[in-house]
Design an enzyme around this catalytic site. Sequence first.
Site, PDB file in Angstrom:
ATOM      1  N   HIS A  79       0.912  -1.099   0.092  1.00  0.00           N
ATOM      2  CA  HIS A  79      -0.006  -0.113  -0.024  1.00  0.00           C
ATOM      3  C   HIS A  79       0.840   1.212   0.125  1.00  0.00           C
ATOM      4  O   HIS A  79       1.802   1.368   0.792  1.00  0.00           O
ATOM      5  CB  HIS A  79      -0.811   0.038   1.101  1.00  0.00           C
ATOM      6  CG  HIS A  79      -1.724   1.282   1.425  1.00  0.00           C
ATOM      7  ND1 HIS A  79      -2.731   1.628   0.869  1.00  0.00           N
ATOM      8  CD2 HIS A  79      -1.211   2.404   2.025  1.00  0.00           C
ATOM      9  CE1 HIS A  79      -3.252   2.668   0.985  1.00  0.00           C
ATOM     10  NE2 HIS A  79      -2.308   3.290   2.017  1.00  0.00           N
ATOM     11  N   ASP A 123     -15.708   2.926   7.582  1.00  0.00           N
ATOM     12  CA  ASP A 123     -14.741   3.613   7.295  1.00  0.00           C
ATOM     13  C   ASP A 123     -15.054   4.910   6.439  1.00  0.00           C
ATOM     14  O   ASP A 123     -14.887   6.163   6.461  1.00  0.00           O
ATOM     15  CB  ASP A 123     -13.479   2.964   6.646  1.00  0.00           C
ATOM     16  CG  ASP A 123     -12.373   4.137   6.305  1.00  0.00           C
ATOM     17  OD1 ASP A 123     -11.744   4.762   7.303  1.00  0.00           O
ATOM     18  OD2 ASP A 123     -12.171   4.176   5.346  1.00  0.00           O
ATOM     19  N   ARG A 175     -15.074  13.175   8.902  1.00  0.00           N
ATOM     20  CA  ARG A 175     -13.471  13.501   9.183  1.00  0.00           C
ATOM     21  C   ARG A 175     -13.402  14.859   8.262  1.00  0.00           C
ATOM     22  O   ARG A 175     -12.754  15.857   8.566  1.00  0.00           O
ATOM     23  CB  ARG A 175     -12.643  12.359   9.051  1.00  0.00           C
ATOM     24  CG  ARG A 175     -12.393  11.548  10.177  1.00  0.00           C
ATOM     25  CD  ARG A 175     -11.644  10.435   9.881  1.00  0.00           C
ATOM     26  NE  ARG A 175     -10.431  10.517   9.584  1.00  0.00           N
ATOM     27  CZ  ARG A 175      -9.392  10.037   8.815  1.00  0.00           C
ATOM     28  NH1 ARG A 175      -9.660   8.828   8.394  1.00  0.00           N
ATOM     29  NH2 ARG A 175      -8.128  10.508   8.595  1.00  0.00           N
ATOM     30  N   SER A 235      -7.956   4.164   9.518  1.00  0.00           N
ATOM     31  CA  SER A 235      -8.749   3.795   7.918  1.00  0.00           C
ATOM     32  C   SER A 235      -7.830   3.183   7.171  1.00  0.00           C
ATOM     33  O   SER A 235      -8.297   2.209   6.395  1.00  0.00           O
ATOM     34  CB  SER A 235      -8.718   5.360   7.499  1.00  0.00           C
ATOM     35  OG  SER A 235      -9.470   5.693   6.399  1.00  0.00           O
ATOM     36  N   LYS A 255      -8.999  -1.191   5.882  1.00  0.00           N
ATOM     37  CA  LYS A 255      -9.124  -1.658   4.512  1.00  0.00           C
ATOM     38  C   LYS A 255      -7.933  -2.911   4.178  1.00  0.00           C
ATOM     39  O   LYS A 255      -8.148  -3.666   3.337  1.00  0.00           O
ATOM     40  CB  LYS A 255      -8.901  -0.537   3.373  1.00  0.00           C
ATOM     41  CG  LYS A 255     -10.114   0.444   3.563  1.00  0.00           C
ATOM     42  CD  LYS A 255     -10.291   1.494   2.419  1.00  0.00           C
ATOM     43  CE  LYS A 255      -9.122   2.678   3.058  1.00  0.00           C
ATOM     44  NZ  LYS A 255      -9.858   3.725   3.753  1.00  0.00           N
TER      45      LYS A 255
END
Length: 434
Positions: free
Chosen positions: A82, A161, A168, A183, A187
């Site tokens: 990621h 989320d 947010r 967050s 995922k």
Amino acid sequence: MRVVDIIDKKKKGISLTNKEIDFLLDSYFNEEIADYQMSAFLMAVYFKGMSDEELAYFTLKMRNSGDIITFENINKFLVDKHSTGGVGDKVTIVLSPILAALGMATTKLSGKGLSHTGGTIDKFSAIEDFKFSSTKEELVEIANKTGIGLMGYSDSIVPLDKKIYALRDVTSTVDSIPLIASSIMSKKLAIESDIIILDVKVGDGAFMKTVEDAKKLSNTMVVIGNSLGRKTIAMITNMEEPLGYAVGNSNELLEAIEALKGNWPNDLKEVVYEIIFQVLKYKKEVKTKIESDKIIDELINSGKALEVFRKFLYHSGVRKNIIDDYKNLPVAKYKFEILSNKSGYIHKIKAENIGKVAMIIGAGREKKEDNIDYSVGILLHKKVGDYVNEGEILAEICYNDKLKLDTSKSLVMDSYIIDNKEKKNLKTIIDIIE
């Protein structure tokens, strides 16, 4: 149990129990408490943070709010890489085929680009006829056949989320490190993998502007992943200038394919090779980076990694040959050369400016619903540390809309800081956190 008591407890910096987190998140998800109460809680987290145990359970609760993707029928070591987002970041395109050629599989959920950063989905979407997996069954099938399993996020994955992020966004708590970490990791944990590698970008073109903040975020995510039983490693990498020379979806695909042919930008190569070394070291298949680099070089030189990429494209609906002739990739109508107005060494390239130019000319989105132009982008000719002569090309803008050129060319020109003093190339990998 009352939400106001939970807010008060967090306001005082006291850790919540699992039952309190259950009550809070279940109530919000089921619309049993008001947005203003959840907003107050998020602001309390912003100022007081969360303990490691509290944050791990909070993240697990978020993950469990939706579907979890598993790969029961894949007998491969699963890698999820990621990136926190940067300019010119095409790492996944190059990394995935190499891992697959090593007998592993990439399993990851990929996003679309927003603001000045690009997204993996957009880069692949530049290929005519390319289709991402839209269901778990398709994802498993293609991952089995090719070793590359990529799918876009859906509303059924971590829906909590999505609901919290929207809040947010309007309460100025987007930049809370615990909330960013939960967050991202909710995922990541929603799709099965044996290891998560986090590429945390830092610098002008990244959301994390300082190394200190990047380290805080990296440590937080690594603790969450490891405490929940998923081996997690974070690499902090430099985004003071764009990664590689190409920015824009079609441009980045071309650069990625060239890398798989052995024609690497040095910084892109350093990031990809380091990720693979970390994976091979964790699997105890190598002890040194020299061993790892040699293995990767052989896969590139033999063409095996490129062949895996070709196979992935075929099983994703692409029947035309883009790897050898590039004819079926979109190309911008016009190019404008940015020439240097002085001689000297490149001291800085403002990556965020380059990303903004890409967005202005259509390669990126200002809002999630914006359409993008896959053909446009920027090609850098000079990077930090290079010497440039007056009148020499610094960069090219590849564009279709002439009305957007004036703003774009001044931004690109302003991005280059040139000085007479010699400048070293930027360090690409700043730190590794396990």
